[in-house]
Design an enzyme around this catalytic site. Structure first.
Site, PDB file in Angstrom:
ATOM      1  N   THR A  91       0.817  -1.225   0.000  1.00 34.42           N
ATOM      2  CA  THR A  91       0.000   0.000   0.000  1.00 34.42           C
ATOM      3  C   THR A  91       0.847   1.270   0.000  1.00 34.42           C
ATOM      4  OG1 THR A  91      -0.154  -0.148   2.413  1.00 34.42           O
ATOM      5  CG2 THR A  91      -1.943  -1.125   1.149  1.00 34.42           C
ATOM      6  N   SER A  92       2.144   1.135  -0.209  1.00 42.20           N
ATOM      7  CA  SER A  92       3.041   2.285  -0.258  1.00 42.20           C
ATOM      8  C   SER A  92       3.507   2.478  -1.698  1.00 42.20           C
ATOM      9  CB  SER A  92       4.229   2.077   0.693  1.00 42.20           C
ATOM     10  OG  SER A  92       4.997   3.255   0.819  1.00 42.20           O
ATOM     11  N   CYS A 117       5.145  -3.146 -10.617  1.00 36.94           N
ATOM     12  CA  CYS A 117       4.190  -3.762  -9.698  1.00 36.94           C
ATOM     13  C   CYS A 117       3.180  -4.518 -10.539  1.00 36.94           C
ATOM     14  CB  CYS A 117       3.484  -2.727  -8.831  1.00 36.94           C
ATOM     15  SG  CYS A 117       2.177  -3.458  -7.801  1.00 36.94           S
ATOM     16  N   LYS A 169      13.484  -9.695  -5.401  1.00 37.94           N
ATOM     17  CA  LYS A 169      12.676 -10.312  -4.364  1.00 37.94           C
ATOM     18  C   LYS A 169      13.348 -11.604  -3.900  1.00 37.94           C
ATOM     19  CE  LYS A 169       9.401  -7.264  -4.965  1.00 37.94           C
ATOM     20  NZ  LYS A 169       9.310  -6.091  -4.049  1.00 37.94           N
ATOM     21  N   HIS A 171       5.261 -10.947   2.352  1.00 43.10           N
ATOM     22  CA  HIS A 171       4.062 -10.415   1.709  1.00 43.10           C
ATOM     23  C   HIS A 171       2.830 -11.169   2.189  1.00 43.10           C
ATOM     24  CE1 HIS A 171       1.349  -9.170  -1.574  1.00 43.10           C
ATOM     25  NE2 HIS A 171       2.192  -8.165  -1.773  1.00 43.10           N
ATOM     26  N   MET A 183       3.134 -10.834  -4.684  1.00 42.33           N
ATOM     27  CA  MET A 183       3.309  -9.740  -5.619  1.00 42.33           C
ATOM     28  C   MET A 183       3.012 -10.247  -7.033  1.00 42.33           C
ATOM     29  SD  MET A 183       5.710 -10.186  -3.132  1.00 42.33           S
ATOM     30  CE  MET A 183       7.347 -10.489  -3.780  1.00 42.33           C
ATOM     31  N   GLY A 184       2.357  -9.421  -7.842  1.00 45.53           N
ATOM     32  CA  GLY A 184       2.026  -9.844  -9.194  1.00 45.53           C
ATOM     33  C   GLY A 184       3.261 -10.134 -10.036  1.00 45.53           C
TER      34      GLY A 184
END
Length: 409
Positions: A68-69, A104, A278, A314, A318-319
């Site tokens: 959300t950042s 993202c 990641k 997470h 993440m997509g």
């Protein structure tokens, strides 16, 4: 003390997949922020409420998590055959920087609906009812994304019955295709190997050596076995995020992996490149509980995967990491592929899709890999497209307000 009125900047707050972000049209930003640089970064930091030593982002639009950042800047595309250019900025929560090093994937699902709502897609390409294809140029990594957006009576359809684990309410399905997802220039496997041995400090793993699959697809990702880290692959957020030693250990692994992939030249650079790469750990399927309290049976999934984002586990996936998972699962012999084939006692075989378990549930993603023989050089694996389904919804639209002095550097 400043007595100047706050700036008002048109903005839209959207959910895309399991993320939320503040979307801007580039041409509606203050002129100094329409180009890359410290003014743009300062503006986005203030919009989100960073840097915040309390790590809450109370004085901004951020939600104090990596999901959300986030900020997005959209403009009419300057690339032939594309509708819009999409630039993503991952805003650090407690440090004064915006990371522009990757995409993202979750918010990619919101770009198409946003572009249509803002009139950036030619009307003749939009059906009254059916699916509109929005051609997106992902400016961070110079790649093409195709968003297939449902339309109803000439408008974007946002409501529906598509359920996405990690999102509470159902919505309309948006299929997202990532073309040629190998991130950046060069090979999908930067070392040329589907498994490498990383030399790391003993504090990361006993013996100082750990096998890893290093892949550039969707987003640079380091895959390791959960068991090599002492995990089962069924961990939920509190098990990792509440353990400061575990977070430090995984961050150290990330830094050494980034160095091995050639993404940084010095370990210290990892601190200012938080968004990429990641780190994810994988395991064979097992019965387990997810964060909602639902039980997932081993037969429902092909592989278990937990991924780190911006220094934390997470809450879902993440997509972009899902794209990396699809690509890695498609290539025989990677750690993801081997774990996904473990129940078949296979040494690794190609796959065109994989259903993986994450802390909030499950997700199926698809990709097919092809071995391309080299002429005068070694061959390499290539993935032409990775596809997944997400959903998106406009949550709020209007103006963001920030203090005027934000733009004075």
């Amino acid at each position: 003390m400043s007595r100047q009125p706050q700036l008002k900047i048109p903005a839209t707050y959207l959910r895309g997949g399991t993320s939320k972000g503040v979307f801007f049209l580039r041409d509606e930003l203050p002129e100094a922020a329409q180009v890359p640089g410290p003014v743009r970064d300062a503006l986005l930091l203030r919009v989100i409420g960073s840097p915040d030593p309390y790590a809450k982002q109370i004085d901004g639009m951020g939600g104090a998590t990596s999901s959300t950042s986030k900020t997005v800047i959209i403009s009419k595309s300057e690339q032939p055959g594309h509708d819009v250019d999409y630039l993503f900025g991952q805003v650090s929560i407690d440090s004064p920087f915006v990371d522009w090093s990757g995409n993202c994937g979750n918010l990619s699902a919101a770009v198409g609906p946003f572009a249509i709502e803002k009139g950036l897609v030619s009307a003749e390409r939009l059906p009254q009812d059916g699916i509109a294809e929005v051609r997106i140029w992902q400016a961070n990594i110079s790649k093409t994304i195709i968003a297939r957006v449902p339309m109803h009576e000439g408008c974007v359809q946002e409501t529906g019955d598509f359920e996405l684990d990690g999102v509470t309410f159902p919505a309309a399905e948006v299929a997202v295709a990532f073309r040629d997802p190998a991130a950046g220039e060069g090979s999908m496997f930067p070392t040329g190997n589907v498994i490498d041995v990383l030399e790391v400090p003993e504090s990361v793993v006993a013996g100082g050596r750990i096998e890893a699959t290093l892949i550039n697809a969707g987003i640079p990702t380091i895959f390791v076995r959960a068991e090599d880290l002492g995990y089962s692959g069924t961990e939920l957020q509190d098990a990792i995020n509440g353990d400061a030693a575990a977070l430090a250990r995984l961050e150290m692994l990330r830094a050494y992996g980034a160095l091995h992939m050639g993404l940084i030249n010095d370990l210290a650079e990892a601190a200012t490149r938080q968004h990429t790469p990641k780190v994810a750990f994988v395991a064979a399927p097992a019965d387990h509980m997810v964060s909602s309290g639902r039980e997932i049976k081993s037969g429902e999934i092909d592989v278990l995967i937990r991924a780190m984002s911006m220094g934390k586990l997470h809450h879902a996936m993440m997509g972009t990491a899902a794209v990396a998972i699809a690509a890695a699962a498609a290539v025989p012999g990677t750690l993801v592929n081997l774990a996904a084939n473990a129940h078949e006692r296979s040494e690794g075989a190609p796959r065109d899709s994989v259903c993986f378990g994450h802390p909030s549930g499950t997700l199926r993603v698809g990709a097919s890999a092809e071995w391309m023989p080299g002429e005068g050089k070694r061959g390499e694996w290539q993935v032409s497209e990775a596809v997944m389904s997400r959903s998106a919804r406009i949550l709020m639209e209007g103006w963001i307000r920030v203090p005027s002095e934000t733009l004075v550097l």
